[in-house]
Design a protein around this motif. Structure first.
Motif, PDB file in Angstrom:
ATOM      1  N   LEU A 160       0.831  -1.199   0.000  1.00  0.00           N
ATOM      2  CA  LEU A 160       0.000   0.000   0.000  1.00  0.00           C
ATOM      3  C   LEU A 160       0.869   1.255   0.000  1.00  0.00           C
ATOM      4  CD1 LEU A 160      -2.814   1.247   0.084  1.00  0.00           C
ATOM      5  CD2 LEU A 160      -2.724   1.098   2.597  1.00  0.00           C
ATOM      6  N   ALA A 161       1.932   1.249   0.805  1.00  0.00           N
ATOM      7  CA  ALA A 161       2.801   2.428   0.910  1.00  0.00           C
ATOM      8  C   ALA A 161       3.568   2.687  -0.378  1.00  0.00           C
ATOM      9  CB  ALA A 161       3.759   2.258   2.081  1.00  0.00           C
ATOM     10  N   GLU A 162       3.915   1.629  -1.102  1.00  0.00           N
ATOM     11  CA  GLU A 162       4.768   1.769  -2.289  1.00  0.00           C
ATOM     12  C   GLU A 162       3.990   1.603  -3.598  1.00  0.00           C
ATOM     13  OE1 GLU A 162       7.949  -1.013  -1.752  1.00  0.00           O
ATOM     14  OE2 GLU A 162       8.590  -0.123   0.150  1.00  0.00           O
ATOM     15  N   ASN A 163       2.661   1.701  -3.527  1.00  0.00           N
ATOM     16  CA  ASN A 163       1.812   1.661  -4.731  1.00  0.00           C
ATOM     17  C   ASN A 163       2.005   0.390  -5.562  1.00  0.00           C
ATOM     18  OD1 ASN A 163       0.578   4.257  -4.360  1.00  0.00           O
ATOM     19  ND2 ASN A 163       2.527   5.185  -4.985  1.00  0.00           N
ATOM     20  N   GLN A 164       2.086  -0.746  -4.875  1.00  0.00           N
ATOM     21  CA  GLN A 164       2.212  -2.019  -5.585  1.00  0.00           C
ATOM     22  C   GLN A 164       0.856  -2.584  -6.001  1.00  0.00           C
ATOM     23  OE1 GLN A 164       4.501  -4.665  -3.093  1.00  0.00           O
ATOM     24  NE2 GLN A 164       6.186  -3.195  -2.855  1.00  0.00           N
ATOM     25  N   PHE A 165      -0.221  -2.068  -5.392  1.00  0.00           N
ATOM     26  CA  PHE A 165      -1.552  -2.539  -5.769  1.00  0.00           C
ATOM     27  C   PHE A 165      -1.968  -1.927  -7.101  1.00  0.00           C
ATOM     28  CE2 PHE A 165      -2.095  -3.098  -1.052  1.00  0.00           C
ATOM     29  CZ  PHE A 165      -2.172  -4.484  -1.093  1.00  0.00           C
ATOM     30  N   GLU A 166      -2.739  -2.709  -7.856  1.00  0.00           N
ATOM     31  CA  GLU A 166      -3.272  -2.257  -9.126  1.00  0.00           C
ATOM     32  C   GLU A 166      -4.749  -2.639  -9.200  1.00  0.00           C
ATOM     33  OE1 GLU A 166      -0.919  -4.358 -11.964  1.00  0.00           O
ATOM     34  OE2 GLU A 166       0.869  -3.109 -11.673  1.00  0.00           O
ATOM     35  N   ILE A 167      -5.445  -2.054 -10.132  1.00  0.00           N
ATOM     36  CA  ILE A 167      -6.854  -2.402 -10.343  1.00  0.00           C
ATOM     37  C   ILE A 167      -7.055  -2.823 -11.791  1.00  0.00           C
ATOM     38  CG2 ILE A 167      -9.242  -1.609 -10.291  1.00  0.00           C
ATOM     39  CD1 ILE A 167      -8.515   0.347  -8.145  1.00  0.00           C
ATOM     40  N   ASP A 168      -7.615  -4.003 -11.943  1.00  0.00           N
ATOM     41  CA  ASP A 168      -8.073  -4.447 -13.261  1.00  0.00           C
ATOM     42  C   ASP A 168      -9.567  -4.176 -13.362  1.00  0.00           C
ATOM     43  OD1 ASP A 168      -5.612  -5.256 -14.054  1.00  0.00           O
ATOM     44  OD2 ASP A 168      -6.019  -7.415 -13.972  1.00  0.00           O
ATOM     45  N   TYR A 169     -10.054  -4.088 -14.600  1.00  0.00           N
ATOM     46  CA  TYR A 169     -11.471  -3.791 -14.827  1.00  0.00           C
ATOM     47  C   TYR A 169     -12.048  -4.841 -15.761  1.00  0.00           C
ATOM     48  CZ  TYR A 169     -10.243   0.656 -12.736  1.00  0.00           C
ATOM     49  OH  TYR A 169      -9.805   1.617 -11.860  1.00  0.00           O
ATOM     50  N   GLN A 170     -13.168  -5.441 -15.319  1.00  0.00           N
ATOM     51  CA  GLN A 170     -13.844  -6.431 -16.159  1.00  0.00           C
ATOM     52  C   GLN A 170     -15.157  -5.855 -16.673  1.00  0.00           C
ATOM     53  OE1 GLN A 170     -14.966 -10.196 -14.310  1.00  0.00           O
ATOM     54  NE2 GLN A 170     -14.713 -11.250 -16.286  1.00  0.00           N
ATOM     55  N   PRO A 171     -15.406  -5.958 -17.987  1.00  0.00           N
ATOM     56  CA  PRO A 171     -16.614  -5.349 -18.545  1.00  0.00           C
ATOM     57  C   PRO A 171     -17.893  -6.026 -18.056  1.00  0.00           C
ATOM     58  CG  PRO A 171     -15.523  -6.712 -20.189  1.00  0.00           C
ATOM     59  CD  PRO A 171     -14.588  -6.621 -19.014  1.00  0.00           C
ATOM     60  N   GLN A 172     -18.922  -5.200 -17.899  1.00  0.00           N
ATOM     61  CA  GLN A 172     -20.263  -5.683 -17.585  1.00  0.00           C
ATOM     62  C   GLN A 172     -21.182  -5.241 -18.714  1.00  0.00           C
ATOM     63  OE1 GLN A 172     -20.565  -3.624 -13.781  1.00  0.00           O
ATOM     64  NE2 GLN A 172     -20.260  -5.532 -12.662  1.00  0.00           N
ATOM     65  N   VAL A 173     -22.046  -6.141 -19.174  1.00  0.00           N
ATOM     66  CA  VAL A 173     -22.869  -5.836 -20.339  1.00  0.00           C
ATOM     67  C   VAL A 173     -24.355  -6.023 -20.041  1.00  0.00           C
ATOM     68  CG1 VAL A 173     -21.011  -6.583 -21.881  1.00  0.00           C
ATOM     69  CG2 VAL A 173     -22.833  -8.193 -21.263  1.00  0.00           C
ATOM     70  N   ARG A 174     -25.169  -5.342 -20.844  1.00  0.00           N
ATOM     71  CA  ARG A 174     -26.606  -5.575 -20.849  1.00  0.00           C
ATOM     72  C   ARG A 174     -26.857  -6.753 -21.778  1.00  0.00           C
ATOM     73  NH1 ARG A 174     -27.996  -1.226 -23.088  1.00  0.00           N
ATOM     74  NH2 ARG A 174     -28.122   0.045 -21.192  1.00  0.00           N
ATOM     75  N   LEU A 175     -27.474  -7.803 -21.285  1.00  0.00           N
ATOM     76  CA  LEU A 175     -27.607  -9.021 -22.072  1.00  0.00           C
ATOM     77  C   LEU A 175     -28.522  -8.854 -23.280  1.00  0.00           C
ATOM     78  CD1 LEU A 175     -27.737 -11.838 -19.357  1.00  0.00           C
ATOM     79  CD2 LEU A 175     -25.842 -11.235 -20.872  1.00  0.00           C
ATOM     80  N   SER A 176     -29.479  -7.964 -23.183  1.00  0.00           N
ATOM     81  CA  SER A 176     -30.440  -7.832 -24.276  1.00  0.00           C
ATOM     82  C   SER A 176     -29.778  -7.402 -25.575  1.00  0.00           C
ATOM     83  CB  SER A 176     -31.544  -6.844 -23.896  1.00  0.00           C
ATOM     84  OG  SER A 176     -30.985  -5.560 -23.624  1.00  0.00           O
TER      85      SER A 176
END
Length: 572
Positions: free
Chosen positions: A313-329
């Motif tokens: 946390l102090a050295e910015n080793q964490f990252e965030i990935d993003y997974q798409p969410q869709v409308r099924l219709s």
């Protein structure tokens, strides 16, 4: 701490010297052989005239038969819990007062010896501990504290004595304090102390080692005997008691370590027993666990991993990935789920399973969770400059609810990044709610009042799900991927999914299916009128730059005709 007796006069004097109560050694004829300084002060006994006076001379004649019964019980049961009885004894000033008399037995050669611990029941000032010892005594129970326990254990371990240490942990005491008050919880602690004292065997003593923990030292390293003590302790502490008309029930667990097998100093002996206690707690209250070296290895690994998490946390080793969410219709992109990842400087990119369980149970969880909240909101705010309909789903840790200030933190974060409340969906698991229902419910109500969307993640895998749907202000539920991924081959899972979708819609909730990996399951879910989906079929979690390249630019070109659009993102 209570001292009953020992296998030699020298050891008896050493152990009785640290007791806050009067301790007397006598033979089977009740002739006093030795005593500690508290007994000298309390009863006016003088060491130079011992080996002659009878214990009966200090006891009310009406109680002689009771004392005889207690001593007979101790003589007939040399191994096991101490025999006890309330009697009246004559103090040094000639007055009489009620005491609890505990008696155990051991042998010196062929001669039986009795150890008598005398606990003042009337609060007579003559029974107060010596001034030099009072600082080491627990003010609630009168037992010695951890520092004094270490002082007592040191010489025993240095001399190579074989002993066992039982760490005893209570459950339910904080609830008593919160509902009935500290006075009631103190009364319960004194009752626990009284019950535990009957387990002080001939070569042992008792200490209060923490807020809800006690420690029992016994003169055996036999694991079978120690485990038997642990089970008996748990059974006795589980018996109900009464405080101001309220029935009180406690749970307990015991962890055991022995010397010299597991330790050669007090720190290691007590620490190893506490590691075993933690292991016992994992199997539920009433558990008993013996220390094994793997427990310390696991504890060391856990400590090092926690240190790594703090550095991350102090050295910015964490990252965030993003997974798409869709409308099924129409399979259009409606948002993304923010997923925490850790790029370790030595081990590379770690799987969530490698660190999330430890992080969730640590004090760092709230700080990391708030960092994720801020970073994800910042990212989606940038993306919404060209896709104003894009939403973000963010998972919370249980630790983020503990301060009670989560709604303010969320509101301030959204305001800082210029996000409307409906752009944010907060995901929590059912188990977070079950751990702290009242505190979580109030904060969820405040979040919903802000306009933030709320969903239960991994729905169907926890407990009391229907109760949560009825009582908690959620707007979405997410069907766990364990049901979705087997739906093609499992009629039961299909039935569960259909039921959850129908129930969610009747409750006015949007339903998202996780773990969609192929077109066939996506089409089947659409046929069942599932609203939204995510999974590898639509896209794997990826970095902010990859998310832009794979989903946002293509979506703009296809739906809005924007060619080579430039979308800013952070973390790239």
């Amino acid at each position: 701490m209570e001292v009953a007796a020992t296998a030699s006069a020298e050891t008896f004097r050493n152990r009785s010297a640290i007791s806050p109560n009067a301790v007397i050694s006598c033979d089977a004829r009740k002739t006093i052989l030795s005593c500690n300084a508290v007994a000298e002060q309390l009863f006016g006994l003088r060491p130079e005239v011992l080996a002659g006076p009878s214990l009966h001379g200090l006891i009310d004649p009406h109680d002689h038969d009771r004392v005889a019964d207690v001593m007979h019980a101790a003589l007939s049961r040399p191994i096991g819990p101490a025999a006890s009885h309330v009697v009246r004894m004559r103090m040094a000033d000639g007055t009489w007062t009620s005491v609890m008399l505990h008696c155990t037995c051991w042998s010196e050669g062929q001669e039986p010896r009795l150890g008598v611990v005398i606990q003042n029941m009337a609060g007579d000032p003559n029974s107060a501990p010596r001034p030099d010892a009072s600082a080491h005594l627990d003010t609630v129970t009168g037992l010695i504290k951890l520092e004094r326990l270490f002082d007592a254990l040191g010489p025993m371990l240095d001399s190579g004595q074989e002993i066992g240490f039982i760490a005893i942990g209570l459950a339910g005491l904080s609830d008593i304090s919160n509902t009935l008050g500290h006075v009631a919880s103190d009364m319960v602690l004194r009752e626990v102390s009284r019950r535990l004292q009957i387990f002080v065997p001939g070569a042992g003593f008792l200490a209060r080692t923490g807020g809800e923990e006690f420690g029992l030292v016994v003169a055996t390293r036999d694991p079978i005997a120690l485990a038997s003590y642990g089970r008996d302790i748990n059974l006795l502490l589980a018996e109900p008691s009464w405080v101001d008309g309220h029935e009180i029930r406690l749970g307990s667990c015991c962890g055991i370590a022995t010397a010299p097998d597991h330790a050669r100093n007090p720190d290691d002996l007590v620490g190893n027993a506490e590691l075993a206690l933690e292991q016992a707690r994992t199997s539920g209250w009433g558990g008993v666990s013996l220390y094994v070296p793997q427990l310390r290895a696991q504890a060391v690994a856990r400590r090092l991993a926690l240190a790594d998490l703090h550095r991350a946390l102090a050295e910015n080793q964490f990252e965030i990935d993003y997974q798409p969410q869709v409308r099924l219709s129409d399979q259009s992109l409606i948002g993304a789920e923010a997923l925490l990842r850790w790029r370790h400087p030595l081990r590379g990119r770690l799987s969530p399973a490698d660190f999330l369980p430890l992080l969730e149970s640590s004090s760092l969880a709230a700080d990391v969770g708030n960092w994720v909240l801020d970073r994800a909101c910042s990212q989606v705010a940038l993306w919404r400059r060209t896709r104003p309909d894009l939403g973000i789903s963010i998972n919370l840790f249980a630790g983020q609810f503990q301060s009670g200030n989560l709604p303010n933190i969320v509101a301030q974060t959204m305001a800082r990044h210029g996000l409307p409340a409906d752009a944010v969906e907060i995901e929590i698991t059912e188990n977070i709610v079950l751990d702290r229902q009242d505190g979580v419910l109030q904060q969820m109500l405040e979040l919903r009042a802000l306009g933030v969307r709320m969903s239960f993640d991994d729905f169907g895998t926890g407990f009391a799900s229907l109760n949560l749907l009825r009582n908690f202000p959620i707007s979405h539920l997410k069907i766990d991927k364990s049901f979705v991924q087997t739906a093609r081959s499992s009629i039961k899972d299909q039935t569960i999914i259909i039921s959850l979708i129908g129930m969610g819609h009747k409750l006015g909730l949007k339903v998202t299916a996780e773990g969609i990996e192929n077109a066939k399951i996506a089409q089947w879910l659409l046929k069942q009128k599932c609203d939204q989906g995510q999974g590898y079929f639509f896209g794997k979690p990826c970095s902010p730059r990859e998310f832009v390249d794979k989903y946002l630019n293509d979506a703009e070109e296809r739906r809005e005709g924007i060619v080579n659009s430039k979308i800013k993102c952070i973390g790239i």
